[in-house]
Design a protein around this motif. Structure first.
Motif, PDB file in Angstrom:
ATOM      1  N   ILE A   1     -11.661  -5.344  -0.468  1.00  0.00           N
ATOM      2  CA  ILE A   1     -10.437  -5.342  -1.261  1.00  0.00           C
ATOM      3  C   ILE A   1      -9.398  -4.410  -0.645  1.00  0.00           C
ATOM      4  CG2 ILE A   1     -11.169  -3.480  -2.821  1.00  0.00           C
ATOM      5  CD1 ILE A   1      -9.905  -5.271  -5.126  1.00  0.00           C
ATOM      6  N   ASN A   2      -8.133  -4.714  -0.894  1.00  0.00           N
ATOM      7  CA  ASN A   2      -7.033  -3.794  -0.585  1.00  0.00           C
ATOM      8  C   ASN A   2      -6.905  -2.822  -1.745  1.00  0.00           C
ATOM      9  OD1 ASN A   2      -5.674  -4.799   1.915  1.00  0.00           O
ATOM     10  ND2 ASN A   2      -5.508  -6.668   0.723  1.00  0.00           N
ATOM     11  N   VAL A   3      -6.626  -1.572  -1.424  1.00  0.00           N
ATOM     12  CA  VAL A   3      -6.495  -0.547  -2.463  1.00  0.00           C
ATOM     13  C   VAL A   3      -5.428   0.455  -2.035  1.00  0.00           C
ATOM     14  CG1 VAL A   3      -8.390   0.832  -1.485  1.00  0.00           C
ATOM     15  CG2 VAL A   3      -7.811   1.071  -3.900  1.00  0.00           C
ATOM     16  N   THR A   4      -4.672   0.972  -3.004  1.00  0.00           N
ATOM     17  CA  THR A   4      -3.666   1.985  -2.684  1.00  0.00           C
ATOM     18  C   THR A   4      -4.324   3.359  -2.638  1.00  0.00           C
ATOM     19  OG1 THR A   4      -3.093   2.390  -4.997  1.00  0.00           O
ATOM     20  CG2 THR A   4      -1.850   0.650  -3.843  1.00  0.00           C
ATOM     21  N   LEU A   5      -3.573   4.352  -2.182  1.00  0.00           N
ATOM     22  CA  LEU A   5      -4.114   5.714  -2.093  1.00  0.00           C
ATOM     23  C   LEU A   5      -4.576   6.255  -3.440  1.00  0.00           C
ATOM     24  CD1 LEU A   5      -1.619   7.272   0.444  1.00  0.00           C
ATOM     25  CD2 LEU A   5      -4.076   6.971   0.767  1.00  0.00           C
ATOM     26  N   ASP A   6      -3.939   5.806  -4.525  1.00  0.00           N
ATOM     27  CA  ASP A   6      -4.351   6.277  -5.852  1.00  0.00           C
ATOM     28  C   ASP A   6      -5.334   5.330  -6.528  1.00  0.00           C
ATOM     29  OD1 ASP A   6      -2.308   4.402  -6.171  1.00  0.00           O
ATOM     30  OD2 ASP A   6      -1.420   5.410  -7.903  1.00  0.00           O
ATOM     31  N   GLY A   7      -5.919   4.426  -5.760  1.00  0.00           N
ATOM     32  CA  GLY A   7      -6.999   3.593  -6.269  1.00  0.00           C
ATOM     33  C   GLY A   7      -6.601   2.293  -6.920  1.00  0.00           C
ATOM     34  N   CYS A   8      -5.315   1.976  -6.940  1.00  0.00           N
ATOM     35  CA  CYS A   8      -4.874   0.727  -7.564  1.00  0.00           C
ATOM     36  C   CYS A   8      -5.306  -0.455  -6.705  1.00  0.00           C
ATOM     37  CB  CYS A   8      -3.357   0.729  -7.743  1.00  0.00           C
ATOM     38  SG  CYS A   8      -2.739  -0.812  -8.476  1.00  0.00           S
TER      39      CYS A   8
ATOM     40  N   HIS B   1      -4.497  -3.772  -7.638  1.00  0.00           N
ATOM     41  CA  HIS B   1      -3.721  -4.963  -7.986  1.00  0.00           C
ATOM     42  C   HIS B   1      -3.234  -5.597  -6.684  1.00  0.00           C
ATOM     43  CE1 HIS B   1      -0.443  -7.495  -9.421  1.00  0.00           C
ATOM     44  NE2 HIS B   1      -1.101  -7.525 -10.576  1.00  0.00           N
ATOM     45  N   HIS B   2      -3.313  -6.903  -6.587  1.00  0.00           N
ATOM     46  CA  HIS B   2      -3.031  -7.578  -5.315  1.00  0.00           C
ATOM     47  C   HIS B   2      -1.596  -7.408  -4.825  1.00  0.00           C
ATOM     48  CE1 HIS B   2      -1.730 -10.668  -8.154  1.00  0.00           C
ATOM     49  NE2 HIS B   2      -1.022 -11.185  -7.171  1.00  0.00           N
ATOM     50  N   GLU B   3      -0.671  -7.010  -5.676  1.00  0.00           N
ATOM     51  CA  GLU B   3       0.716  -6.823  -5.237  1.00  0.00           C
ATOM     52  C   GLU B   3       1.105  -5.355  -5.091  1.00  0.00           C
ATOM     53  OE1 GLU B   3       2.889  -9.015  -8.179  1.00  0.00           O
ATOM     54  OE2 GLU B   3       2.595 -10.908  -7.131  1.00  0.00           O
ATOM     55  N   ALA B   4       0.161  -4.433  -5.276  1.00  0.00           N
ATOM     56  CA  ALA B   4       0.495  -3.007  -5.263  1.00  0.00           C
ATOM     57  C   ALA B   4       0.622  -2.434  -3.852  1.00  0.00           C
ATOM     58  CB  ALA B   4      -0.547  -2.208  -6.048  1.00  0.00           C
ATOM     59  N   GLY B   5      -0.065  -3.004  -2.891  1.00  0.00           N
ATOM     60  CA  GLY B   5      -0.046  -2.467  -1.529  1.00  0.00           C
ATOM     61  C   GLY B   5       1.091  -3.032  -0.702  1.00  0.00           C
ATOM     62  N   LEU B   6       0.972  -2.873   0.593  1.00  0.00           N
ATOM     63  CA  LEU B   6       1.967  -3.413   1.520  1.00  0.00           C
ATOM     64  C   LEU B   6       1.836  -4.934   1.592  1.00  0.00           C
ATOM     65  CD1 LEU B   6       1.451  -0.948   4.508  1.00  0.00           C
ATOM     66  CD2 LEU B   6       3.208  -0.828   2.732  1.00  0.00           C
ATOM     67  N   PRO B   7       2.945  -5.617   1.846  1.00  0.00           N
ATOM     68  CA  PRO B   7       2.813  -7.062   2.066  1.00  0.00           C
ATOM     69  C   PRO B   7       1.984  -7.304   3.324  1.00  0.00           C
ATOM     70  CG  PRO B   7       5.129  -6.352   2.186  1.00  0.00           C
ATOM     71  CD  PRO B   7       4.309  -5.137   1.949  1.00  0.00           C
ATOM     72  N   PRO B   8       1.244  -8.405   3.367  1.00  0.00           N
ATOM     73  CA  PRO B   8       0.437  -8.671   4.553  1.00  0.00           C
ATOM     74  C   PRO B   8       1.315  -8.785   5.801  1.00  0.00           C
ATOM     75  CG  PRO B   8       0.164 -10.409   2.891  1.00  0.00           C
ATOM     76  CD  PRO B   8       1.169  -9.454   2.374  1.00  0.00           C
ATOM     77  N   ASP B   9       0.760  -8.335   6.917  1.00  0.00           N
ATOM     78  CA  ASP B   9       1.428  -8.500   8.197  1.00  0.00           C
ATOM     79  C   ASP B   9       0.434  -9.152   9.155  1.00  0.00           C
ATOM     80  OD1 ASP B   9      -0.318  -6.462   8.941  1.00  0.00           O
ATOM     81  OD2 ASP B   9       1.244  -4.969   9.221  1.00  0.00           O
ATOM     82  N   GLU B  10       0.878  -9.434  10.365  1.00  0.00           N
ATOM     83  CA  GLU B  10       0.014 -10.120  11.329  1.00  0.00           C
ATOM     84  C   GLU B  10      -1.292  -9.382  11.575  1.00  0.00           C
ATOM     85  OE1 GLU B  10       1.210 -12.293  15.135  1.00  0.00           O
ATOM     86  OE2 GLU B  10       3.130 -11.568  14.330  1.00  0.00           O
ATOM     87  N   GLU B  11      -1.200  -8.077  11.734  1.00  0.00           N
ATOM     88  CA  GLU B  11      -2.389  -7.290  12.043  1.00  0.00           C
ATOM     89  C   GLU B  11      -3.392  -7.307  10.887  1.00  0.00           C
ATOM     90  OE1 GLU B  11      -3.347  -3.000  14.083  1.00  0.00           O
ATOM     91  OE2 GLU B  11      -1.689  -3.079  12.651  1.00  0.00           O
TER      92      GLU B  11
END
Length: 189
Positions: free
Chosen positions: A8-15, A17-27
């Motif tokens: 899963i993707n997760v923010t530094l504060d543990g969130c 939610h699929h839209e809370a992080g950075l938008p996907p990029d190529e890498e």
């Protein structure tokens, strides 16, 4: 026995939610495509299944939608083709190369893990918590986003017992995100 990996993707504060992080990029999409290629099957709860299907299922026309960048297509093709198991007591049926899982989720997942193969991936929030509580998660893969969301569902909130983990791999992205791969620590002898 094939391992069960929670990714899963997760923010530094543990969130988570699929839209809370950075938008996907190529890498990051190359990373997630490689992860998807390590999965024989995906295990989703109803909410995650429906969300992923709405975004990544190949349209009936066979042509990927215009909103999808060329570098997202390999991920879309990988997830579209992968076998899926959906844990739900409310859905009457599923398709998209999927099968419903009903009854005792622990027993069902143990049976799936006993099948030969490279691994099962579980995504989402609620189902992974239940599986972690049962001690069924063999690997935790977190792509930590350099974002503080300040709200939203948090990673494994409500876990009954602490799980000690050992870091087994780390990969940094140009965006500042970091992919961290952990396995449950062995109990001291």
């Amino acid at each position: 026995m094939r391992p069960l990996r929670y990714s899963i993707n997760v923010t530094l504060d543990g969130c988570c939610h699929h839209e809370a992080g950075l938008p996907p990029d190529e890498e990051s999409m190359r990373y997630w495509t490689a992860e998807m290629e390590r999965a024989d099957a995906l295990l989703f709860g109803r909410v995650t299944y429906q969300m992923m299907e709405s975004a990544w299922r190949r349209p009936p026309s066979g042509t990927w939608p215009d909103w999808m960048d060329e570098w997202e297509v390999p991920f879309a093709e990988a997830i579209d083709a992968t076998r899926k198991y959906v844990v739900s007591s409310t859905l009457g049926e599923v398709d998209w190369n999927a099968e419903l899982v009903r009854g005792d989720v622990g027993q069902a997942v143990r049976r799936l893990k006993e099948e030969p193969g490279e691994g099962l991936f579980v995504g989402g929030v609620t189902l992974p918590l239940a599986l972690a509580d049962l001690g069924l998660v063999d690997e935790f893969v977190f792509v930590v986003q350099p974002v503080v969301a300040g709200h939203g569902p948090t990673l494994l909130a409500g876990l009954r017992e602490r799980i000690r983990l050992d870091l087994v791999d780390r990969q940094e992205f140009r965006s500042g995100a970091v992919a961290l791969r952990y396995r449950p620590a062995e109990a001291p002898a």
